[in-house]
Design a protein around this motif. Structure first.
Motif, PDB file in Angstrom:
ATOM      1  N   HIS A 420       0.832  -1.200   0.000  1.00  0.00           N
ATOM      2  CA  HIS A 420       0.000   0.000   0.000  1.00  0.00           C
ATOM      3  C   HIS A 420       0.866   1.248   0.000  1.00  0.00           C
ATOM      4  O   HIS A 420       0.575   2.222  -0.695  1.00  0.00           O
ATOM      5  N   ARG A 421       1.925   1.221   0.798  1.00  0.00           N
ATOM      6  CA  ARG A 421       2.834   2.378   0.834  1.00  0.00           C
ATOM      7  C   ARG A 421       3.515   2.579  -0.526  1.00  0.00           C
ATOM      8  O   ARG A 421       3.800   3.711  -0.921  1.00  0.00           O
ATOM      9  N   ALA A 422       3.755   1.490  -1.239  1.00  0.00           N
ATOM     10  CA  ALA A 422       4.349   1.609  -2.579  1.00  0.00           C
ATOM     11  C   ALA A 422       3.389   2.327  -3.523  1.00  0.00           C
ATOM     12  O   ALA A 422       3.811   3.152  -4.353  1.00  0.00           O
ATOM     13  N   VAL A 423       2.110   2.032  -3.406  1.00  0.00           N
ATOM     14  CA  VAL A 423       1.113   2.731  -4.227  1.00  0.00           C
ATOM     15  C   VAL A 423       1.084   4.210  -3.849  1.00  0.00           C
ATOM     16  O   VAL A 423       1.028   5.091  -4.719  1.00  0.00           O
ATOM     17  N   ALA A 424       1.119   4.487  -2.545  1.00  0.00           N
ATOM     18  CA  ALA A 424       1.092   5.881  -2.096  1.00  0.00           C
ATOM     19  C   ALA A 424       2.332   6.639  -2.558  1.00  0.00           C
ATOM     20  O   ALA A 424       2.246   7.803  -2.969  1.00  0.00           O
ATOM     21  N   PRO A 482       3.931   5.901  12.390  1.00  0.00           N
ATOM     22  CA  PRO A 482       4.893   4.791  12.292  1.00  0.00           C
ATOM     23  C   PRO A 482       4.862   4.186  10.890  1.00  0.00           C
ATOM     24  O   PRO A 482       3.793   3.932  10.335  1.00  0.00           O
ATOM     25  N   GLY A 483       6.033   4.031  10.322  1.00  0.00           N
ATOM     26  CA  GLY A 483       6.135   3.508   8.962  1.00  0.00           C
ATOM     27  C   GLY A 483       6.131   4.588   7.903  1.00  0.00           C
ATOM     28  O   GLY A 483       6.465   4.328   6.749  1.00  0.00           O
ATOM     29  N   GLY A 484       5.737   5.817   8.280  1.00  0.00           N
ATOM     30  CA  GLY A 484       5.741   6.923   7.336  1.00  0.00           C
ATOM     31  C   GLY A 484       7.109   7.548   7.191  1.00  0.00           C
ATOM     32  O   GLY A 484       8.034   7.269   7.964  1.00  0.00           O
ATOM     33  N   THR A 485       7.245   8.415   6.191  1.00  0.00           N
ATOM     34  CA  THR A 485       8.536   9.039   5.893  1.00  0.00           C
ATOM     35  C   THR A 485       8.344  10.523   5.637  1.00  0.00           C
ATOM     36  O   THR A 485       7.534  10.908   4.782  1.00  0.00           O
ATOM     37  N   SER A 486       9.088  11.351   6.367  1.00  0.00           N
ATOM     38  CA  SER A 486       9.050  12.783   6.090  1.00  0.00           C
ATOM     39  C   SER A 486       9.826  13.069   4.799  1.00  0.00           C
ATOM     40  O   SER A 486      10.569  12.225   4.300  1.00  0.00           O
ATOM     41  N   ILE A 487       9.644  14.253   4.279  1.00  0.00           N
ATOM     42  CA  ILE A 487      10.358  14.640   3.050  1.00  0.00           C
ATOM     43  C   ILE A 487      11.858  14.637   3.304  1.00  0.00           C
ATOM     44  O   ILE A 487      12.641  14.128   2.491  1.00  0.00           O
ATOM     45  N   TYR A 488      12.259  15.175   4.451  1.00  0.00           N
ATOM     46  CA  TYR A 488      13.683  15.168   4.809  1.00  0.00           C
ATOM     47  C   TYR A 488      14.216  13.739   4.902  1.00  0.00           C
ATOM     48  O   TYR A 488      15.280  13.419   4.360  1.00  0.00           O
ATOM     49  N   ALA A 489      13.497  12.857   5.584  1.00  0.00           N
ATOM     50  CA  ALA A 489      13.985  11.492   5.775  1.00  0.00           C
ATOM     51  C   ALA A 489      14.169  10.795   4.441  1.00  0.00           C
ATOM     52  O   ALA A 489      15.154  10.066   4.238  1.00  0.00           O
ATOM     53  N   GLY A 490      13.233  11.006   3.516  1.00  0.00           N
ATOM     54  CA  GLY A 490      13.358  10.378   2.204  1.00  0.00           C
ATOM     55  C   GLY A 490      14.549  10.887   1.425  1.00  0.00           C
ATOM     56  O   GLY A 490      15.278  10.112   0.787  1.00  0.00           O
ATOM     57  N   ILE A 491      14.773  12.212   1.464  1.00  0.00           N
ATOM     58  CA  ILE A 491      15.912  12.793   0.746  1.00  0.00           C
ATOM     59  C   ILE A 491      17.218  12.402   1.413  1.00  0.00           C
ATOM     60  O   ILE A 491      18.193  12.020   0.737  1.00  0.00           O
ATOM     61  N   ALA A 580      14.065  26.910  -8.286  1.00  0.00           N
ATOM     62  CA  ALA A 580      13.138  25.869  -8.731  1.00  0.00           C
ATOM     63  C   ALA A 580      11.973  25.850  -7.745  1.00  0.00           C
ATOM     64  O   ALA A 580      12.156  26.123  -6.550  1.00  0.00           O
ATOM     65  N   PHE A 581      10.792  25.536  -8.259  1.00  0.00           N
ATOM     66  CA  PHE A 581       9.599  25.596  -7.406  1.00  0.00           C
ATOM     67  C   PHE A 581       8.696  24.436  -7.795  1.00  0.00           C
ATOM     68  O   PHE A 581       8.323  24.277  -8.963  1.00  0.00           O
ATOM     69  N   VAL A 582       8.341  23.621  -6.792  1.00  0.00           N
ATOM     70  CA  VAL A 582       7.503  22.440  -7.025  1.00  0.00           C
ATOM     71  C   VAL A 582       6.265  22.523  -6.140  1.00  0.00           C
ATOM     72  O   VAL A 582       6.379  22.704  -4.921  1.00  0.00           O
ATOM     73  N   ALA A 583       5.090  22.394  -6.738  1.00  0.00           N
ATOM     74  CA  ALA A 583       3.852  22.242  -5.982  1.00  0.00           C
ATOM     75  C   ALA A 583       3.727  20.780  -5.589  1.00  0.00           C
ATOM     76  O   ALA A 583       3.554  19.915  -6.455  1.00  0.00           O
ATOM     77  N   ILE A 584       3.870  20.502  -4.288  1.00  0.00           N
ATOM     78  CA  ILE A 584       3.816  19.104  -3.839  1.00  0.00           C
ATOM     79  C   ILE A 584       2.478  18.785  -3.172  1.00  0.00           C
ATOM     80  O   ILE A 584       2.269  17.660  -2.725  1.00  0.00           O
ATOM     81  N   TRP A 585       1.579  19.782  -3.083  1.00  0.00           N
ATOM     82  CA  TRP A 585       0.244  19.615  -2.522  1.00  0.00           C
ATOM     83  C   TRP A 585       0.315  19.062  -1.098  1.00  0.00           C
ATOM     84  O   TRP A 585       1.072  19.555  -0.284  1.00  0.00           O
ATOM     85  N   LEU A 586      -0.450  18.031  -0.788  1.00  0.00           N
ATOM     86  CA  LEU A 586      -0.452  17.401   0.542  1.00  0.00           C
ATOM     87  C   LEU A 586      -0.144  15.922   0.325  1.00  0.00           C
ATOM     88  O   LEU A 586      -1.045  15.097   0.169  1.00  0.00           O
ATOM     89  N   PRO A 587       1.129  15.568   0.289  1.00  0.00           N
ATOM     90  CA  PRO A 587       1.526  14.244  -0.225  1.00  0.00           C
ATOM     91  C   PRO A 587       1.245  13.064   0.698  1.00  0.00           C
ATOM     92  O   PRO A 587       1.329  11.915   0.251  1.00  0.00           O
ATOM     93  N   GLY A 588       0.948  13.312   1.992  1.00  0.00           N
ATOM     94  CA  GLY A 588       0.647  12.183   2.865  1.00  0.00           C
ATOM     95  C   GLY A 588       1.869  11.612   3.539  1.00  0.00           C
ATOM     96  O   GLY A 588       2.871  12.294   3.755  1.00  0.00           O
ATOM     97  N   SER A 589       1.820  10.333   3.849  1.00  0.00           N
ATOM     98  CA  SER A 589       2.835   9.729   4.713  1.00  0.00           C
ATOM     99  C   SER A 589       4.084   9.268   3.987  1.00  0.00           C
ATOM    100  O   SER A 589       5.073   8.918   4.634  1.00  0.00           O
ATOM    101  N   GLU A 590       4.075   9.246   2.661  1.00  0.00           N
ATOM    102  CA  GLU A 590       5.214   8.655   1.940  1.00  0.00           C
ATOM    103  C   GLU A 590       6.069   9.744   1.299  1.00  0.00           C
ATOM    104  O   GLU A 590       6.118   9.901   0.074  1.00  0.00           O
TER     105      GLU A 590
END
Length: 844
Positions: A420-424, A482-491, A580-590
């Protein structure tokens, strides 16, 4: 179906323009005077779920043995905070819900086992006939609007606005399927989704719940999410791995004047259908089994009480044979109704009353009495109950095991499952829209020294937005995901693996000068009317994020902005300060989905290109709040369908106008003119109690109110204070309002008033934005100076109130007048005026 290429939209523009022109030919006839024949403008839909004679006969036999009390119980939907298992055993409610921020045992950290335990207990109580004589199973409804978002550890998908930018119906079906599995794992039967609003004014606080301003996307997505939740009508429809869906909110919720939540949608019937009803065309033709009535009005008629739309159109013309459920005491907003007494809603076609709070009990008994008295026809009750039982039969609730024994129940591995997280994560990648990319700064090589700054960099709660664990999405920390990833953590994960480094610093300070800065910033979480704005300027009056961008730019650091928002906003200064400017909206937990797009892999190859395109037009000014594809004068900053890919040339200058315009200008907001104007509601206050004014003559404690004729019939209101207790009247809103338009020093509250008799020394006029920031002025001397029996306009400077600590960002009570002593005061007009030249009262 993909978005058209940027700026190449002529065919779509022509189609939508023709639709709107056609809509303009049909006068906006109030529903009360519309005849059923008029319903011909609406289609006769091909509903894929035909009525089964076996099921219908079983319902007939079941209903033949039901008492009136048992039938009314099927129409009552209380909330888990307001009922007990014993209440369920005694009354046998047809359904119940958990609202946003409601959890089993009132515990935010309730486990999946706790959710299942409550579902099982309620189910067993509903089929226990020892007290109510009924064995009809109940069903639990929940707002799983971007994943199973009330449950700790669930997969949180991007909000609808981001999914609209992906424009991929197949992806939407995958998301719905995953959501259904996680919901079923907690024993719940029914999901209040999808929202199919087509937003016309981006000031609306629910804009992020809309997929697009283009009704075609909304129509296609509605069909996909219904199939994903319920299963295909010709497939595993409402199997043990599927949930009942709800297409909401019927109808026109995205079209209210001014973008006011729960406001009035003032459009022709043709526009109501062609723009606002397309999600129902898609959802019903995919087999949706429930429709939720909307809070809003259509040309002054509250939808919860609109028989023409709920019955003549939705049920009779369009052929919907499921049930219509109300929204959170929405029936109580019908003129003449209260939360606990509203036969009008049932007579209009409402089948289930959503009635949180203890109002469910008097409502239950009132409905029983109203049927016995003939106020509600027995035939209407039988129709509602048949519809409810039909859906329960189709969903197999009479045959399925109890919630704790269903195939997916208790499978905690499904909550936040990796698949499910892969889909998200894929949905995050597809939803991102690249607005600017100077000198092809993106994608970044991960071997660099990167600074990550901004409030949203390491903040899953902010990136998830409203309707996330809590109703408003506030009060959450990263530990709540739990199990989610912040934008910082992913980068950081990808950069570190490639040999680069990431320094996290919210305020932008650093130990060693970085090669590049990624700043993550944007709107804080909100839901429903709490998110309403009065213009689209980001951080108006408090541009802390702009200061951070400029601080980094001044040090010669390239800046990448990742903008979190639930709507397009006027961010010209922030765009100018970004490379550079990116609209990332409200991306959720992933959050790692963002790293997948903006970073190259360790070998320097592009991982994923940008594919997202704007499904909402981007405003050119803060006041351009209603810019939509198909407008006759369509001049957004960036049009519908815009979105850069890697290698595309920038189309935005680096010197966009930063003039926000005179935000106040000559603006006015009418509060009272003949009657209270939306969103303001008149209330009477006595002591520590308050009550809404619902009658032309009303007495409450120490104050009495009545309408009278001034210029025309009943266009003024007289308030009589007895002096027996502190009393008053107030113009309040259900949700706080953004009144920053009136923050200028020349803004005033103008009241046309008349006094009769003596005036106490102290008469307090106040505004407040909650308990922490009340502000008052004594207008007693000014009232006493008015000649008795004459109308006069008082001008109260808002700066006087702001000096006392009033902030205009979120105002709950636009004004209150209170007196401890006896007073007779009449009101003919009340409004806020910006840049007024009238002489205001001196500050008290």
């Amino acid at each position: 179906m993909k978005h058209p290429l940027p700026f190449k939209q002529s065919a779509l523009l022509l189609t939508l323009t023709s639709t709107l022109l056609l809509a303009g030919c049909d006068k906006a006839t109030p529903p009360a005077t519309t005849t059923p024949e008029k319903a011909a403008i609406w289609p006769v839909l091909t509903i894929p779920v035909a009525q089964d004679p076996v099921i219908e006969q079983a319902i007939t036999e079941l209903m033949a043995g039901m008492t009136l009390e048992q039938k009314i119980a099927q129409m009552i939907q209380p909330e888990i905070r307001d009922i007990t298992v014993e209440d369920m055993r005694k009354y046998g409610f047809g359904s119940y819900l958990n609202g946003g921020g409601a959890f089993p045992n009132d515990n935010k950290y309730a486990t999946p086992a706790d959710w299942i335990a409550l579902a099982e207990a309620m189910y067993q109580a509903s089929i226990d006939d020892s007290q109510d004589g009924s064995k009809i199973p109940t069903m639990w409804g929940t707002d799983a609007v971007h994943g199973h978002n009330n449950v700790i550890g669930a997969t949180i998908f991007p909000h609808n606005i981001g999914l609209g930018a992906a424009n991929n119906p197949a992806l939407i079906e995958q998301i719905a399927e995953a959501t259904a599995r996680e919901v079923m794992a907690t024993g719940i039967d029914w999901v209040f989704a999808p929202t199919v609003a087509v937003v016309r004014d981006d000031r609306w606080g629910r804009t992020y719940e809309s997929y697009s301003e283009n009704p075609d996307i909304v129509r296609d997505y509605a069909a996909s999410i219904v199939r994903g939740l319920q299963g295909a009508a010709e497939g595993d429809f409402l199997s043990e791995r599927r949930v009942i869906s709800t297409v909401k909110h019927f109808v026109g919720d995205g079209g209210t004047t001014g973008g006011v939540d729960q406001g009035n949608t003032e459009v022709s019937e043709s526009e109501l259908y062609h723009i606002h009803a397309q999600g129902y065309v898609g959802g019903l033709q995919a087999g949706a089994q429930s429709v939720m009535a909307s809070f809003n009005s259509w040309n002054g008629s509250k939808l919860h009480g609109d028989r023409y739309l709920l019955t003549d159109v939705l049920k009779d013309r369009m052929g919907f044979d499921g049930f219509v459920v109300g929204d959170w005491n929405g029936h109580g907003q019908i003129p003449g109704c209260t939360n606990d007494n509203c036969p009008q809603a049932a007579n209009a076609g409402l089948d289930i009353y959503m009635v949180p709070t203890q109002a469910w009990k008097p409502l239950y008994y009132n409905l029983i009495a109203q049927v016995k008295e003939g106020v509600i026809p027995q035939q209407r009750i039988d129709d509602a109950v048949r519809r409810i039982l039909r859906v329960k039969k189709r969903a197999g609730l009479f045959e399925k095991p109890s919630p704790a024994n269903r195939p997916l129940a208790g499978k905690t591995e499904l909550i936040g499952a990796q698949e499910h997280r892969a889909v998200a994560r894929d949905a995050v990648r597809q939803s991102l829209v690249l607005l600017k990319n100077n000198q092809q700064l993106l994608p970044l090589k991960p071997q660099q020294r990167i600074l990550m700054a901004g409030s949203g960099a390491d903040n899953i709660g902010q990136q998830a937005g409203g309707w996330t664990i809590s109703w408003q999405g506030t009060g959450n920390t990263n530990a709540d995901f739990p199990g989610g990833t912040s934008i910082y953590a992913g980068i950081n994960k990808q950069v570190s693996a490639a040999g680069g480094s990431v320094e996290l610093s919210v305020d932008g300070s650093f130990q060693q000068k970085p090669d590049v800065a990624i700043v993550v910033f944007g709107e804080e979480p909100y839901a429903e009317g709490n998110g309403d704005l009065d213009n689209l300027e980001f951080q108006r009056g408090n541009k802390t994020d702009l200061a951070l961008l400029q601080q980094l730019k001044a040090q010669g650091i390239p800046v990448i902005s990742l903008f979190i928002s639930g709507r397009p906003m006027w961010v010209n200064p922030e765009l100018n300060a970004s490379d550079a400017f990116v609209a990332i909206w409200l991306p959720g937990s992933e959050g790692e989905g963002i790293a997948d797009v903006i970073l190259r892999d360790s070998n320097g190859a592009v991982q994923h290109d940008f594919t997202g395109k704007l499904s909402f037009s981007w405003p050119a000014t803060p006041q351009q709040t209603t810019v939509n594809l198909g407008d006759t004068d369509y001049q957004p900053l960036l049009p519908y369908g815009f979105g850069l890919r890697y290698g595309d040339a920038d189309q935005l200058a680096n010197t966009l106008s930063e003039n926000s315009g005179d935000a106040a200008g000559s603006a006015e907001q009418v509060i009272f003119e003949r009657a209270p104007r939306s969103p303001w509601q008149l209330q009477l206050l006595s002591g520590n109690e308050r009550v809404a004014v619902t009658s032309s003559v009303q007495e409450f404690g120490a104050i009495r109110s009545r309408t009278f004729d001034n210029q025309v019939q009943e266009d003024a209101r007289r308030f009589e204070f007895s002096g027996n207790a502190n009393a008053g009247f107030s113009f309040s809103s259900t949700f706080p309002r953004d009144l920053r338009t009136f923050a200028g020093t020349d803004s005033q509250l103008a009241l046309k008033v008349m006094r009769n008799g003596a005036v106490p020394d102290s008469v307090l006029l106040g505004m407040n934005c909650g308990e922490t920031c009340p502000a008052n002025q004594n207008i007693g001397p000014a009232l006493a100076a008015i000649p008795e029996g004459e109308w006069q306009t008082l001008q109260i400077s808002l700066s006087c109130l702001q000096e006392q600590g009033l902030t205009l960002t979120q105002v709950l009570n636009v004004f209150t007048i209170q007196s401890q002593g006896a007073l007779t005061l009449s009101l003919a007009d009340a409004r806020l005026v910006a840049n007024s030249t009238a002489t205001a009262l001196a500050c008290q």
